[in-house]
Design an enzyme around this catalytic site. Structure first.
Site, PDB file in Angstrom:
ATOM      1  N   ALA A  10       0.797  -1.234   0.000  1.00 13.83           N
ATOM      2  CA  ALA A  10       0.000   0.000   0.000  1.00 13.83           C
ATOM      3  C   ALA A  10       0.825   1.277   0.000  1.00 13.83           C
ATOM      4  O   ALA A  10       0.272   2.372  -0.096  1.00 13.83           O
ATOM      5  CB  ALA A  10      -0.927   0.005   1.217  1.00 13.83           C
ATOM      6  N   GLY A  13       2.836   3.321  -5.707  1.00 10.09           N
ATOM      7  CA  GLY A  13       2.342   2.777  -6.966  1.00 10.09           C
ATOM      8  C   GLY A  13       0.847   2.546  -6.982  1.00 10.09           C
ATOM      9  O   GLY A  13       0.056   3.338  -6.456  1.00 10.09           O
ATOM     10  N   GLY A  15      -0.849   0.389  -5.334  1.00  7.43           N
ATOM     11  CA  GLY A  15      -1.395   0.168  -3.993  1.00  7.43           C
ATOM     12  C   GLY A  15      -1.848   1.453  -3.333  1.00  7.43           C
ATOM     13  O   GLY A  15      -2.953   1.539  -2.783  1.00  7.43           O
ATOM     14  N   SER A 171      -0.853  -9.820 -13.937  1.00  7.78           N
ATOM     15  CA  SER A 171      -0.149  -9.071 -14.978  1.00  7.78           C
ATOM     16  C   SER A 171      -0.474  -9.661 -16.343  1.00  7.78           C
ATOM     17  O   SER A 171      -0.799 -10.843 -16.468  1.00  7.78           O
ATOM     18  CB  SER A 171       1.362  -9.145 -14.728  1.00  7.78           C
ATOM     19  N   TYR A 193       9.187 -13.331 -12.536  1.00 11.83           N
ATOM     20  CA  TYR A 193       8.015 -12.460 -12.373  1.00 11.83           C
ATOM     21  C   TYR A 193       6.831 -13.018 -13.158  1.00 11.83           C
ATOM     22  O   TYR A 193       5.729 -13.169 -12.616  1.00 11.83           O
ATOM     23  CB  TYR A 193       8.344 -11.040 -12.836  1.00 11.83           C
TER      24      TYR A 193
END
Length: 332
Positions: A10, A13, A15, A171, A193
């Site tokens: 959080a 970005g 968040g 993503s 990732y």
């Protein structure tokens, strides 16, 4: 009673933008900011309260890449709350990213450049490492830490009067080709990732199958290409500055170039307003921004094999049992 919303990652970005947008949608929620350390959490809380001074905002310290930290956070949350209405599983890392410029050039010559720019397929690699628990760091932070967290919070998520929601930040880079059941932590590859985000999609599918009848629903979202601390590590900042005009032009052809954290949180916020019973568990919800800057959400079918998802979920349960043996003092 006010709804309780927990957001991991959080402090910046997507968040942080999500937290602000959620309070803009419903100022009555109790918002709990889950951040990697206390200083970041308190700084983020102060930022949010400057904009929403009447909001109920609390913090919890949790490093998703450290299982002891995850278990301590779960203990604290169980003591503090009787239920959780929304858990946004947003924290994530992409360490040591590298761009394959040769692959980009080849994509330009073969007409696949736009696809590569929107999915990073064949373009992005990372160098991963083991964490203190002997697990791959990207796998643990992006998926397994979150998995352990929700497993430890099942008593707050299941059997409530109204459905509870899990909303994972996935993503467009989540690709089956980067994932292997035989190496699900991606210890042998260079696309950790992508592998972790595909594993996220698999996990969400099975969670719905196992927990919908107990009132817990899971969804996955893609924030698109967002300029954040994570993306700024991929290239030098001056290159991003030079590329920004081009990226705004690309947006006319690639709607997932959301670019700002505010735009990237569009699908997260949209799901906040939906009834989970009517959502498709085999869909990923993409934040999109038109060339003229209009935000909207586009659902796309998940590219997952449900049998593979079930097998992977069993591997997660086995890993959970194995890794938590040494943390009996943090388990109820």
């Amino acid at each position: 009673m006010e709804r309780v919303v927990l957001v991991t990652g959080a402090s910046g970005g997507v968040g942080l933008a999500l937290c602000r947008r959620l309070l803009g949608e419903d100022g009555r929620i109790h918002l709990c900011l889950a951040c990697r350390n206390t200083q970041k959490a308190e700084t983020t809380r102060d930022l949010v309260l400057q904009e929403f001074p009447a909001a109920q905002v609390s913090t919890v310290e949790v490093d998703l890449g450290n299982l002891a930290s995850v278990l301590r956070a779960a203990q604290e949350l169980r003591c503090r709350f009787q239920r959780l209405d929304f858990v946004y599983l947003n924290a994530g890392i992409m360490p040591n990213p590298h761009v394959n410029f040769k692959a980009l050039w080849k994509g330009l010559l073969t007409g696949r450049l736009l696809h590569m720019l929107t999915t990073a397929e064949g373009v992005m690699t990372q160098t991963d490492r083991l964490n203190g628990d002997g697990l791959q760091e990207v796998f643990t932070t992006n998926l397994f830490g979150h998995f352990i967290l929700i497993r430890q919070l099942e008593s707050l998520l299941c059997g409530n009067e109204k459905p509870s929601r899990l909303i994972w930040t996935s993503s467009s880079n989540a690709r089956e080709s980067a994932f292997s059941l035989a190496d699900y932590q991606h210890a042998k590859g260079q696309e950790s990732y992508s592998s972790s985000k595909y594993a996220t999609d698999l996990t969400s599918v099975v969670l719905n199958r196992k927990f919908n009848k107990q009132g817990l629903y899971s969804s996955v979202v893609c924030p698109g290409l967002v300029m954040s601390n994570m993306t700024f590590r991929i290239l030098p900042v001056f290159l991003w500055v030079l590329l920004m005009p081009i990226m705004f032009l690309i947006r006319f052809f690639a709607k997932t170039y959301t670019l700002t954290p505010y735009n990237g949180a569009e699908a997260h916020v949209w799901l906040f307003k939906q009834k989970p019973e009517y959502l498709d568990p085999l869909v990923k919800y993409h934040s999109c921004t038109s060339g003229l800057g209009k935000n909207y959400v586009e659902p796309r079918k998940l590219d997952v094999d449900e049998e593979t998802a079930e097998k992977f979920f069993q591997k997660l349960l086995e890993l959970e049992e194995k890794t938590l043996e040494k943390y009996n003092d943090l388990l109820d």
